[in-house]
Design an enzyme around this catalytic site. Structure first.
Site, short mmCIF file in Angstrom:
data_model
loop_
_atom_site.label_atom_id
_atom_site.label_comp_id
_atom_site.label_asym_id
_atom_site.label_seq_id
_atom_site.Cartn_x
_atom_site.Cartn_y
_atom_site.Cartn_z
N GLY A 198 0.84 -1.20 0.00
CA GLY A 198 0.00 0.00 0.00
C GLY A 198 0.86 1.24 0.00
N HIS A 238 7.86 -8.22 -3.25
CA HIS A 238 6.56 -8.63 -3.79
C HIS A 238 6.64 -10.01 -4.46
CE1 HIS A 238 4.33 -4.85 -3.26
NE2 HIS A 238 5.53 -4.31 -3.31
N GLU A 297 4.21 -11.65 -5.66
CA GLU A 297 3.16 -11.79 -6.66
C GLU A 297 3.56 -11.30 -8.04
OE1 GLU A 297 3.36 -9.69 -4.21
OE2 GLU A 297 2.35 -7.79 -4.56
#
Ligand code: XMP
Length: 507
Positions: free
Chosen positions: A50, A164, A166
């Site tokens: 975020g 990350h 992903e």
């Protein structure tokens, strides 16, 4: 249905986390961080990244019910920091951002990194970092810039990653997510037949003995939906396809023949070409064109359905990315770049109930079930096509002559992509029409005619994209065919602009 929840703290990669889980045959849903309500059947949580700073009052936090559930938690980037912060650790912002590839070195043999090399290249994108660990936590990976690049509290089943997993740039990213899944009490068995069963149950519960109307665009989602619903509803399903005169060559016929031949479904094709083209005379502004096409579509569809008796439901091929994007979370401030065409507003106007059986599916899952029920690749793997069709691919004013030339050029381009085995490796390819004049020479004659552009992109999410690296000889071959075979075209160009800054469509 057992699931893993992805808690959205506003990262641009949140959807990707859910997709990776679905690719591992795990059912997952995305929830905004401030709307975590029922946790029934939730077997684990992935906290997304975020844009905020986790140690500032008023910024997004992890809902208490998540900790209370005692289920495994994987925090990614911001998700890791906020996990550390709420567990009593310290977060630092040293004003140094880390963005791009970084090497991490594994420590302390965590099960999260089973089957992974000691030193791994990962993708980082952060400003803050975890400075000191909460009690009971240990470091499981470090990088030069982030001594705490990953941590765990093994007994609580809490894990955190500064990078990350992903994104495809992180080596072994999917393996790390799969290792986390193994810590959760859930089986990797979410597959096409589960999805079909779930849709069966939903339709049985809702449109039980009532009639359903479906607006077929010819795209993957609405075509697969038509086939799935036909198997459940049979004659209680009516499909209407509006030919706005802005379809590609033989498109209406192909879709209709395919559905008839493969599954026996009959589609009502409404020819409204003249109506649309008349309304578009003299209109050059892209947004005006989009609005006219969208409104006229609703008008025609509404008129057509007046002739149908006893319809109670409108089925739409809305998929999960549309749902996530339109819901967003309370902090998202997405800007409208283009007003996308859909049948929004129709159910209320027509006083119909809305049936959206694909609203929890990603496109690759829609494709999977399309294949599972026997639709051919030609339908299931086709590139997306925008609702306003060729109306936004003829730059400026749309007229029959331009549409005709564009259809031929587009047909040549797509046919050759298939002939050269390039079609399925591109995510979306098309031709567009530029009504600017360019000088050419054909035989001994000078011509002064319009230009065709070719665009082909590769993308996983259609939010960012790169031009396909098509072989030069191929583009040259397509260009030669277009200029030789289509009257009124003097030149062909290939668009190599990425998105951003350009969008995929020109208008
Ligand atoms: P852009 O041009 O925004 O396109 O980069 C992203 C993707 O969306 C498709 N697109 C549309 N799809 N209705 C649709 O159903 C629309 O109005 C529309 N406009 C763009 C585009 O083809 C690409 O796949």
């Amino acid at each position: 249905m057992k699931k893993i929840l992805v808690i959205d703290f506003g990262s641009q990669y949140t959807q990707l986390i859910a997709r990776r889980l679905r690719e591992l045959n795990i059912y997952s849903e995305v929830r905004p961080w401030d709307e975590v309500s029922s946790l029934e059947d939730v077997e684990g949580f992935v906290l997304s990244g975020g844009p905020e700073s986790s140690n500032i009052d008023g910024n997004p936090k992890i809902d208490k019910s998540i900790f209370d559930s005692k289920k495994p938690i994987l925090g990614v980037c911001y998700g890791m920091q906020v996990l550390a912060y709420q567990e009593g650790g310290e977060i630092a912002n040293e004003g140094k951002k880390e963005f791009g590839h970084t090497e991490i070195e594994l420590k302390n043999n965590s099960s999260l990194f089973n089957g992974i090399e000691e030193k791994v290249n990962v993708w980082m994108s952060h400003g803050d970092k975890v400075k000191s660990l909460p009690e009971g936590y240990e470091i499981i990976a470090s990088s030069n810039n982030s001594p705490i690049a990953a941590f765990q509290n093994h007994s609580k089943n809490h894990f955190g990653l500064q990078f990350h997993p992903e994104v495809t740039h992180t080596k072994f990213g999917t393996q790390i997510i799969e290792n986390f899944v193994e810590r959760c009490d859930i089986k990797q068995n979410w597959n096409a037949s589960d999805i079909l069963n779930q849709i069966d149950e939903e339709v049985a519960r809702t449109a039980k003995n009532e009639n359903v109307l479906l607006a077929l665009s010819g795209g993957v989602d609405s075509t697969v939906l038509a086939a799935v619903l036909y198997k459940i509803l049979g004659k209680r399903l009516t499909c209407v396809m509006v030919d706005h005169g802005l379809l590609r060559m033989n498109e209406g016929k192909n879709v209709i023949n395919n559905l008839k031949e493969k599954i026996g479904l009959e589609v009502n094709l409404v020819n409204a070409e003249d109506l649309f083209l008349n309304k578009l005379i003299g209109i050059t502004d892209p947004e005006k064109k989009r609005k006219i096409i969208g409104n006229t579509f609703i008008e025609v569809f509404e008129e057509e359905s007046k002739q149908l008796d006893g319809i109670k439901w409108l089925a739409q091929g809305t998929i999960y990315p549309d749902v996530i994007e339109s819901a967003g979370n309370s902090k998202s401030k997405a800007k409208v770049i283009k007003s996308h065409h859909n049948v929004g507003g129709l159910p209320e106007r027509m006083n119909l109930k809305l049936l959206e059986p694909f609203r929890m599916l990603f496109k690759d899952e829609v494709r999977k079930i399309g294949k599972a029920i026997g639709l051919p690749n030609e339908i299931v793997e086709r590139h997306p096509f925008p609702g306003p069709g060729l109306g936004i691919r003829v730059i400026g004013e749309v007229n029959e002559k331009r549409l005709q030339r564009l259809r031929e050029a587009d047909h040549i381009f797509l046919t050759e992509l298939k002939n050269y085995d390039l079609y399925y490796s591109a995510s979306q390819a098309y031709a567009f029409y530029m009504p600017i004049k360019s000088v050419g020479v054909v035989g001994d004659n000078r011509i002064y005619a319009d230009v065709i552009g070719l665009r082909s992109v590769n993308t996983t999410d259609f939010m960012t994209a790169k031009a396909t690296n098509l072989p030069h000889e191929f583009v040259e071959h397509v260009s030669t065919r277009i200029v030789n075979e289509i009257d009124g075209i003097s030149r062909v160009v290939y668009d190599i602009t990425s998105k951003p800054p350009a969008t995929i469509e020109w208008e």
